[in-house]
Design a protein around this motif. Structure first.
Motif, mmCIF file in Angstrom:
data_model
loop_
_atom_site.group_PDB
_atom_site.id
_atom_site.type_symbol
_atom_site.label_atom_id
_atom_site.label_comp_id
_atom_site.label_asym_id
_atom_site.label_seq_id
_atom_site.Cartn_x
_atom_site.Cartn_y
_atom_site.Cartn_z
ATOM 1 N N LYS A 36 0.816 -1.216 0.000
ATOM 2 C CA LYS A 36 0.000 0.000 0.000
ATOM 3 C C LYS A 36 0.854 1.273 0.000
ATOM 4 O O LYS A 36 0.385 2.344 -0.415
ATOM 5 C CB LYS A 36 -0.913 -0.028 1.233
ATOM 6 N N PHE A 37 2.119 1.183 0.445
ATOM 7 C CA PHE A 37 2.984 2.365 0.549
ATOM 8 C C PHE A 37 3.110 3.113 -0.773
ATOM 9 O O PHE A 37 2.847 4.326 -0.831
ATOM 10 C CB PHE A 37 4.356 1.971 1.095
ATOM 11 N N PRO A 38 3.541 2.459 -1.864
ATOM 12 C CA PRO A 38 3.690 3.211 -3.117
ATOM 13 C C PRO A 38 2.366 3.750 -3.653
ATOM 14 O O PRO A 38 2.361 4.775 -4.345
ATOM 15 C CB PRO A 38 4.311 2.197 -4.082
ATOM 16 N N PHE A 39 1.254 3.105 -3.330
ATOM 17 C CA PHE A 39 -0.039 3.641 -3.756
ATOM 18 C C PHE A 39 -0.362 4.922 -2.983
ATOM 19 O O PHE A 39 -0.924 5.867 -3.545
ATOM 20 C CB PHE A 39 -1.136 2.599 -3.549
ATOM 21 N N THR A 40 -0.017 4.943 -1.702
ATOM 22 C CA THR A 40 -0.197 6.163 -0.913
ATOM 23 C C THR A 40 0.634 7.292 -1.496
ATOM 24 O O THR A 40 0.158 8.434 -1.642
ATOM 25 C CB THR A 40 0.206 5.919 0.554
ATOM 26 N N TRP A 41 1.880 7.004 -1.829
ATOM 27 C CA TRP A 41 2.746 8.028 -2.424
ATOM 28 C C TRP A 41 2.182 8.524 -3.747
ATOM 29 O O TRP A 41 2.266 9.712 -4.059
ATOM 30 C CB TRP A 41 4.148 7.466 -2.633
ATOM 31 N N SER A 42 1.614 7.598 -4.520
ATOM 32 C CA SER A 42 1.038 7.982 -5.811
ATOM 33 C C SER A 42 -0.139 8.931 -5.633
ATOM 34 O O SER A 42 -0.255 9.942 -6.327
ATOM 35 C CB SER A 42 0.586 6.740 -6.586
ATOM 36 N N VAL A 43 -1.025 8.594 -4.697
ATOM 37 C CA VAL A 43 -2.204 9.427 -4.482
ATOM 38 C C VAL A 43 -1.815 10.801 -3.948
ATOM 39 O O VAL A 43 -2.395 11.827 -4.334
ATOM 40 C CB VAL A 43 -3.186 8.728 -3.517
ATOM 41 N N LEU A 44 -0.815 10.836 -3.059
ATOM 42 C CA LEU A 44 -0.406 12.097 -2.428
ATOM 43 C C LEU A 44 0.672 12.839 -3.211
ATOM 44 O O LEU A 44 1.141 13.884 -2.771
ATOM 45 C CB LEU A 44 0.100 11.823 -1.007
ATOM 46 N N MET A 45 1.065 12.328 -4.362
ATOM 47 C CA MET A 45 2.186 12.905 -5.099
ATOM 48 C C MET A 45 2.021 14.400 -5.341
ATOM 49 O O MET A 45 2.977 15.168 -5.265
ATOM 50 C CB MET A 45 2.356 12.167 -6.437
ATOM 51 N N MET A 46 0.795 14.840 -5.625
ATOM 52 C CA MET A 46 0.585 16.244 -5.964
ATOM 53 C C MET A 46 0.689 17.180 -4.762
ATOM 54 O O MET A 46 0.715 18.391 -4.933
ATOM 55 C CB MET A 46 -0.754 16.424 -6.660
ATOM 56 N N THR A 47 0.742 16.634 -3.540
ATOM 57 C CA THR A 47 0.973 17.518 -2.390
ATOM 58 C C THR A 47 2.358 18.140 -2.473
ATOM 59 O O THR A 47 2.563 19.277 -2.040
ATOM 60 C CB THR A 47 0.835 16.758 -1.059
ATOM 61 N N PHE A 48 3.309 17.388 -3.051
ATOM 62 C CA PHE A 48 4.624 17.968 -3.348
ATOM 63 C C PHE A 48 4.725 18.365 -4.814
ATOM 64 O O PHE A 48 5.125 19.482 -5.143
ATOM 65 C CB PHE A 48 5.749 16.985 -3.022
ATOM 66 N N GLY A 49 4.347 17.446 -5.697
ATOM 67 C CA GLY A 49 4.500 17.704 -7.126
ATOM 68 C C GLY A 49 3.732 18.901 -7.613
ATOM 69 O O GLY A 49 4.124 19.553 -8.588
ATOM 70 N N GLY A 50 2.622 19.238 -6.946
ATOM 71 C CA GLY A 50 1.822 20.385 -7.343
ATOM 72 C C GLY A 50 2.053 21.614 -6.491
ATOM 73 O O GLY A 50 1.337 22.619 -6.632
#
Length: 520
Positions: A34-48
């Motif tokens: 589940k870890f990489p899926f969490t990072w994927s979903v939250l990516m835009m908190t940093f990426g955006g």
């Protein structure tokens, strides 16, 4: 008789060791995946997130650093976060803080292009919206295991390709694919674990703070590798090893039984018993109950939920609650760069605060039940959101501390309430429709984060708009949960209508004992 089957399957779990070594392997593998899926979903908190930037022409880069420290305009017409300088119509040059590289700095998504990050986030959530329902439907049709591993593969490939994006349009397209993969996994993983877990241990599963830990690690990852491309590569790379677990993890035995595949069910039960180092129990009673229950091995769909009033009512209430939780949770998460202080520290702290909350949810649910627990924390979250909205409309000393404090409270309470809601959702549907119902709720929840970035943009004009709306929908969802039955200490329903006319039973040391075998 379908009610009897529910309890017989619960007893099979207890006879194969209850919460044993096999269950811990399943719990560990799936939660780590589940870890990489969490990072994927939250990516835009940093990426955006928007790095510091300056508009203007200058020749000496050292003066930029001086201006950055001073926070004022320099003598060379350097302007901090201004779309024009000296009354010009547009910046002739833009200089971003080199300490972090996001899609904003990569493709200069500021001023006239400032709407793009919100759209990219909404596109990703649209992927989760679509796949949330598809995941539930497909895993009820073809099994839990294939959908989980297809999602891991798709997520890894899409993240690798996304790291080589040459335009924000290409990046947005790949975020949609990543959203599809994430939705497939997140709508099926918990059901998969729950179906291997004894009744009394089910709340403990949600107490495992896998999402919160992953989100906290994401804050550390963004701090160590403050470049969106590297984060995409790492996310994809972490996913790859879990593909090998295909050879370790079996299909859900409850799903197998509900489709009358008893030979396969015996193999899975035998494997569980061996790993837990107990003798394999007889499935004769289960086979008899399956024959008497008139199970038809067919594909169940959303239509079956709509045909049964009690399931439709549950679907409406639970799906709205998911939407409310997602709107609030992601609204605060996506707006974390608007809070005072370091982006990385805020991500880390907000996530760490949820870790004790998961254990608290487990304890409270055992004491007062699922519904009261959900209502208590959803109302607390609503109060925190409204307090933030009010604070944003008044200027006073240390307003940043008040805003951050109540935002932390709102997100913590929302996370705990959502933990309770996850258990409610998995327990209120029969096995033949469990991931369809769970997937429907997961899919509807994505309406929240699709709208959250738009509400965040609206908050720039109407202060506190996001937080006021979060408070309202969260409050409504907390009160409406009492329109469905409590699921605490009840055997999982396997067939439609099984728990509507409950088979009398009593709890023994062995587990659930059937005291009346009348065919309801």
């Amino acid at each position: 008789m379908s009610g009897e089957l529910n309890h017989l399957l619960e007893n099979v779990l207890l006879d194969t060791g209850g919460l044993g070594r096999f269950q811990f392997i399943i719990i560990a593998v799936i939660n780590l995946a589940k870890f990489p899926f969490t990072w994927s979903v939250l990516m835009m908190t940093f990426g955006g997130a928007t790095p510091d930037w300056w508009c203007g022409d200058f020749g000496n880069s050292s003066m930029l650093e001086e201006d950055k420290d001073a926070g004022n305009k320099s003598a060379i017409s350097l302007s901090f976060k201004q779309c024009s300088v000296n009354d010009s119509s547009e910046c002739s040059a833009v200089h971003f803080d080199p300490e972090m590289n996001t899609i904003i700095s990569e493709w200069r998504l500021i001023c006239r292009e400032s709407w793009v990050p919100g759209i990219v986030t909404s596109i990703q959530m649209a992927g989760l919206f679509i796949s949330g329902y598809l995941s539930g439907q497909l895993s009820d049709m073809f099994g839990r295991k294939p959908i989980i591993f297809i999602s891991i593969l798709l997520q890894a490939v899409a993240n690798f390709i996304a790291s080589f994006s040459t335009s924000w349009q290409m990046f947005a397209s790949l975020r949609f694919a990543i959203g599809i993969a994430s939705g497939l996994f997140l709508a099926s993983y918990l059901t998969f674990i729950i179906e291997f877990t004894p009744m009394k241990s089910r709340p403990m599963i949600q107490a495992i703070p896998s999402w919160s830990l992953a989100a906290a690690f994401y804050g550390l990852l963004a701090w160590l590798l403050p470049d969106w491309r590297y984060i995409q590569i790492v996310t994809g790379a972490v996913s790859v090893p879990f593909l090998a677990c295909w050879f370790i993890i079996p299909e859900s035995f409850r799903w197998i039984v509900s489709h009358k595949k008893m030979d396969e069910a015996k193999k899975v039960i035998d494997r569980i018993a061996k790993i837990n180092k107990v003798s394999c129990p007889s499935l004769q009673e289960v086979e008899g109950a399956v024959e008497k229950s008139n199970i038809i091995d067919r594909k169940y769909t959303l239509v079956d939920i709509c045909r049964h009033g009690y399931l439709l009512k549950r679907a409406v209430i639970v799906s709205f609650a998911w939407m409310a939780m997602a709107y609030t949770y992601y609204g605060i998460s996506f707006g974390v760069d608007k809070l005072s202080g370091s982006l990385y520290i805020n991500i880390f702290v907000l996530s760490c605060l949820e870790i004790p909350g998961d254990f608290l949810a487990w304890y409270i649910m055992k004491k007062i039940g699922r519904r009261w627990s959900y209502m208590l924390f959803s109302l607390l979250s609503a109060v925190g959101c409204i307090a933030v909205g009010l604070a944003k409309n008044f200027d006073f000393n240390k307003s940043w501390a008040v805003i951050n404090g109540f935002a932390f409270v709102a997100k913590l309470a929302c996370g705990i309430a959502w933990s309770c809601l996850l258990i409610i959702t998995t327990e209120c549907y029969p096995t033949v429709l469990r991931t369809t119902g769970y997937g429907l709720a997961s899919s509807m929840s994505r309406i929240g984060p699709i709208l959250a970035p738009l509400a965040l943009s609206t908050s720039a004009t109407y202060k506190g708009f996001l937080y006021f709306t979060c408070g309202v929908v969260t409050c409504i969802s907390g009160l409406s949960i009492f329109c469905i039955n409590e699921t605490n200490d009840r055997a999982l329903e396997d067939l439609i209508g099984a728990n509507q006319m409950e088979v009398p039973r009593k709890v023994t040391e062995r587990g659930i004992q059937i005291t009346n075998t009348k065919d309801y």
